[in-house]
Design a protein around this motif. Structure first.
Motif, PDB file in Angstrom:
ATOM      1  N   ASN A   4       0.794  -1.233   0.000  1.00 40.29           N
ATOM      2  CA  ASN A   4       0.000   0.000   0.000  1.00 40.29           C
ATOM      3  C   ASN A   4       0.822   1.277   0.000  1.00 40.29           C
ATOM      4  O   ASN A   4       0.274   2.365  -0.064  1.00 40.29           O
ATOM      5  CB  ASN A   4      -0.941   0.016   1.203  1.00 40.29           C
ATOM      6  CG  ASN A   4      -2.154  -0.837   0.941  1.00 40.29           C
ATOM      7  OD1 ASN A   4      -2.500  -1.059  -0.217  1.00 40.29           O
ATOM      8  ND2 ASN A   4      -2.771  -1.348   1.987  1.00 40.29           N
TER       9      ASN A   4
ATOM     10  N   PRO B 206       1.346   4.165  -4.825  1.00 42.77           N
ATOM     11  CA  PRO B 206       0.050   4.577  -5.351  1.00 42.77           C
ATOM     12  C   PRO B 206      -0.149   4.133  -6.791  1.00 42.77           C
ATOM     13  O   PRO B 206       0.805   4.069  -7.561  1.00 42.77           O
ATOM     14  CB  PRO B 206       0.141   6.108  -5.289  1.00 42.77           C
ATOM     15  CG  PRO B 206       1.585   6.418  -5.427  1.00 42.77           C
ATOM     16  CD  PRO B 206       2.330   5.266  -4.828  1.00 42.77           C
TER      17      PRO B 206
ATOM     18  N   ALA C 214      -5.107   8.653  -3.920  1.00 50.18           N
ATOM     19  CA  ALA C 214      -4.297   8.693  -2.698  1.00 50.18           C
ATOM     20  C   ALA C 214      -4.587   9.971  -1.914  1.00 50.18           C
ATOM     21  O   ALA C 214      -4.726   9.956  -0.695  1.00 50.18           O
ATOM     22  CB  ALA C 214      -2.819   8.609  -3.059  1.00 50.18           C
TER      23      ALA C 214
ATOM     24  N   GLU D  97      -8.122   9.971  -0.415  1.00 50.59           N
ATOM     25  CA  GLU D  97      -8.221   9.116   0.768  1.00 50.59           C
ATOM     26  C   GLU D  97      -7.267   9.540   1.877  1.00 50.59           C
ATOM     27  O   GLU D  97      -7.257   8.961   2.950  1.00 50.59           O
ATOM     28  CB  GLU D  97      -7.916   7.662   0.376  1.00 50.59           C
ATOM     29  CG  GLU D  97      -9.014   7.036  -0.465  1.00 50.59           C
ATOM     30  CD  GLU D  97      -8.632   5.677  -1.008  1.00 50.59           C
ATOM     31  OE1 GLU D  97      -7.448   5.292  -0.891  1.00 50.59           O
ATOM     32  OE2 GLU D  97      -9.517   4.994  -1.553  1.00 50.59           O
TER      33      GLU D  97
ATOM     34  N   ASN E 102      -4.098   9.095   1.934  1.00 51.82           N
ATOM     35  CA  ASN E 102      -3.112   8.032   2.178  1.00 51.82           C
ATOM     36  C   ASN E 102      -1.694   8.622   2.142  1.00 51.82           C
ATOM     37  O   ASN E 102      -1.093   8.848   1.091  1.00 51.82           O
ATOM     38  CB  ASN E 102      -3.253   6.950   1.107  1.00 51.82           C
ATOM     39  CG  ASN E 102      -2.373   5.763   1.407  1.00 51.82           C
ATOM     40  OD1 ASN E 102      -1.264   5.907   1.907  1.00 51.82           O
ATOM     41  ND2 ASN E 102      -2.879   4.582   1.105  1.00 51.82           N
TER      42      ASN E 102
ATOM     43  N   GLN F 107       1.457   7.024   0.268  1.00 50.59           N
ATOM     44  CA  GLN F 107       1.322   7.114  -1.185  1.00 50.59           C
ATOM     45  C   GLN F 107       1.552   8.555  -1.661  1.00 50.59           C
ATOM     46  O   GLN F 107       2.184   8.782  -2.689  1.00 50.59           O
ATOM     47  CB  GLN F 107      -0.061   6.640  -1.600  1.00 50.59           C
ATOM     48  CG  GLN F 107      -0.298   5.166  -1.288  1.00 50.59           C
ATOM     49  CD  GLN F 107      -1.522   4.625  -1.986  1.00 50.59           C
ATOM     50  OE1 GLN F 107      -2.283   5.361  -2.596  1.00 50.59           O
ATOM     51  NE2 GLN F 107      -1.712   3.321  -1.895  1.00 50.59           N
TER      52      GLN F 107
ATOM     53  N   SER G  20      -1.408  13.040  12.544  1.00 57.37           N
ATOM     54  CA  SER G  20      -1.684  13.511  11.199  1.00 57.37           C
ATOM     55  C   SER G  20      -2.339  14.892  11.228  1.00 57.37           C
ATOM     56  O   SER G  20      -1.923  15.800  10.505  1.00 57.37           O
ATOM     57  CB  SER G  20      -2.583  12.484  10.529  1.00 57.37           C
ATOM     58  OG  SER G  20      -2.878  12.852   9.253  1.00 57.37           O
TER      59      SER G  20
ATOM     60  N   THR H 136       3.420   9.340   9.810  1.00 59.21           N
ATOM     61  CA  THR H 136       2.785   8.137   9.290  1.00 59.21           C
ATOM     62  C   THR H 136       3.392   6.863   9.850  1.00 59.21           C
ATOM     63  O   THR H 136       2.673   5.920  10.179  1.00 59.21           O
ATOM     64  CB  THR H 136       2.926   8.107   7.744  1.00 59.21           C
ATOM     65  OG1 THR H 136       2.741   9.413   7.267  1.00 59.21           O
ATOM     66  CG2 THR H 136       1.938   7.172   7.117  1.00 59.21           C
TER      67      THR H 136
ATOM     68  N   ALA I  78      -2.100   4.426  11.263  1.00 61.75           N
ATOM     69  CA  ALA I  78      -2.305   5.776  10.737  1.00 61.75           C
ATOM     70  C   ALA I  78      -2.312   6.748  11.901  1.00 61.75           C
ATOM     71  O   ALA I  78      -2.668   6.369  13.017  1.00 61.75           O
ATOM     72  CB  ALA I  78      -3.627   5.837   9.996  1.00 61.75           C
TER      73      ALA I  78
END
Ligand code: ASP
Length: 431
Positions: free
Chosen positions: A140, A143, A149, A152, A154, A157, A276, A306, A351
């Motif tokens: 994962n 990307p 990416a 979402e 992410n 990515q 985050s 992350t 996350a």
């Protein structure tokens, strides 16, 4: 009043209001209609709405900030080999600090023995959410669609895509220079947005803390006090002791100055429980107070938010020992080594949002054959621990960033040490 003081005030007032509402709910002569109204209009009403808007406004900045700032930093570095060594050093330091964190947690939990004598039976039924497999965590990272990416959020990515773009910009000659200039300007604008939204913080923090304590009963903590205090103790030992030791031995910088500088990030981490969501503030603090160059901070901090979760690893280490003791299971030395390995990897897959550490704990428990149901036992105090471990997560990212910047000659040591700057920083935020 400066920003830090206002956030602290918001936190304190929120705490008082939250505990007041919670206590009101426990008093028998207070009519239940009053409590129901309070919970409907205030706790789940105003407080929830303003808290949620504050969190959303912070999260809103994460994707544009990481993308713009990383393209900016990476294209400014220009030279790929430097990027490569910096990435390798950063990764190594992140993994090393996490491994130290979890080892410390295992040692302390075995000394204190928080779960011995609890004799938890199998009466608990609890269905955990699925933790991601280690294989998926790796796949994962890459990307297939950058827009997806970003949509979402992410982070890994987005980092991969931004690095690629940054390298391409630096290699594209004149057109690349134009794009780079654009990104430098964009970066200024996004940073300005961070500063504007930081004004919301005292109110947002007030609402979030008030809601949390209004909902939190004391009973939940009483049963788990030993577990709770063990986690807090290791968080303090690692967050203050280990980080100070690493910082001074590798950079000869003062830990006290370091912690004074990162205070806004600490406060945001504590009140949002999310590395985050705190990232915009961490980046701002690193560049404007610690004196870390954008080309380093823009890479190491999003990566750290992350994959580097020392606080989370500490909770997972203590929780594993606690659950093993509470269920009378002996996992042996091999089990502990396995915990160190999986918790370090789990921290990569966690996350930076509230409560995820508890989900990836399932991965650790399963790996050593402990009952995943144990999570149900500790869930009651996890919200409070989440706030504290997120502070350690964010401090760890900032510490490693400072060390890396120093080793790359990308640290303005004068700015780091100049605490009179703080007034100037507050001025920037005020404007
Ligand atoms: N809340 C933590 C963070 O954002 C992750 C966790 O431990 O749940 O850093």
């Amino acid at each position: 009043m400066n920003l830090t003081a206002r956030i602290l005030l918001g936190m304190g007032l929120g705490l008082v209001l939250g505990i007041f509402i919670n206590t009101l709910g426990q008093i028998s002569w207070v009519p239940s209609a009053v409590n129901e109204w309070l919970s409907w209009a205030l706790v789940d009403g105003i407080l929830d709405v303003i808290g949620a808007i504050f969190l959303a406004s912070l999260k809103l900045l994460v994707v544009p900030l990481v993308f713009v700032s990383l393209v900016c930093g990476c294209s400014a570095l220009g030279d790929n080999t430097r990027m490569g060594t910096m990435a390798a050093k950063t990764l190594a330091l992140y993994l090393l600090t996490t491994a130290i964190a979890i080892s410390l947690a295992l040692i302390m939990a075995n000394l204190i023995q928080p779960g011995v004598g609890m004799n938890m039976g199998e009466q608990i039924t609890f269905v955990p959410k699925d933790a991601p497999s280690i294989k998926d965590v790796f796949i994962n990272i890459f990307p297939s669609n950058p827009i997806k990416a970003m949509a979402e959020g992410n982070m890994l990515q987005i980092i991969v895509f931004s690095l690629l773009m940054g390298v391409a910009v630096s290699k594209s000659g004149e057109p690349g220079r134009k794009v780079q200039e654009l990104f430098v300007h964009l970066n200024e604008v996004v940073m300005k947005m961070v500063v504007i939204l930081m004004h919301l913080a005292p109110y947002g923090v007030f609402c979030m803390i008030a809601k949390l304590f209004a909902n939190l009963g004391y009973g939940a903590i009483a049963d788990l006090i030993k577990y709770f205090l063990t986690v807090v103790l290791v968080l303090v030992l690692h967050g203050i002791g280990v980080y100070s030791l690493i910082l001074t031995s590798l950079t000869r910088l003062s830990p006290l100055t370091f912690f004074t500088n990162i205070r806004p990030a600490i406060l945001f981490a504590f009140s949002t429980s999310s590395s985050s969501a705190t990232l915009p503030v961490t980046l701002n603090v690193a560049e404007h107070r610690l004196g870390v160059d954008n080309s380093v901070a823009s890479f190491t901090l999003p990566l750290g938010a992350t994959i580097n979760m020392d606080g989370t690893a500490i909770m997972q280490g203590v929780a594993t020992v606690f659950i093993a003791q509470a269920f009378n299971v002996d996992i042996g030395l091999g089990g502990y080594l396995m915990v160190i390995a999986t918790a370090t990897l789990a921290s990569i897959g966690t996350a930076g949002v509230p409560g995820v550490g508890l989900i990836t704990l399932a991965m650790v428990l399963q790996q050593v054959g402990l009952p995943v149901e144990g999570i149900a036992v500790i869930i009651g105090v996890d919200r409070l621990l989440d706030m504290m471990r997120t502070v350690v997560n964010v401090s760890g990212d900032s510490m490693v960033t400072t060390v890396i910047a120093n080793s790359e000659n990308m640290l303005d040591r004068d700015q780091f040490s100049d605490l009179s700057d703080l007034d100037e920083y507050n001025e920037i935020v005020k404007k």
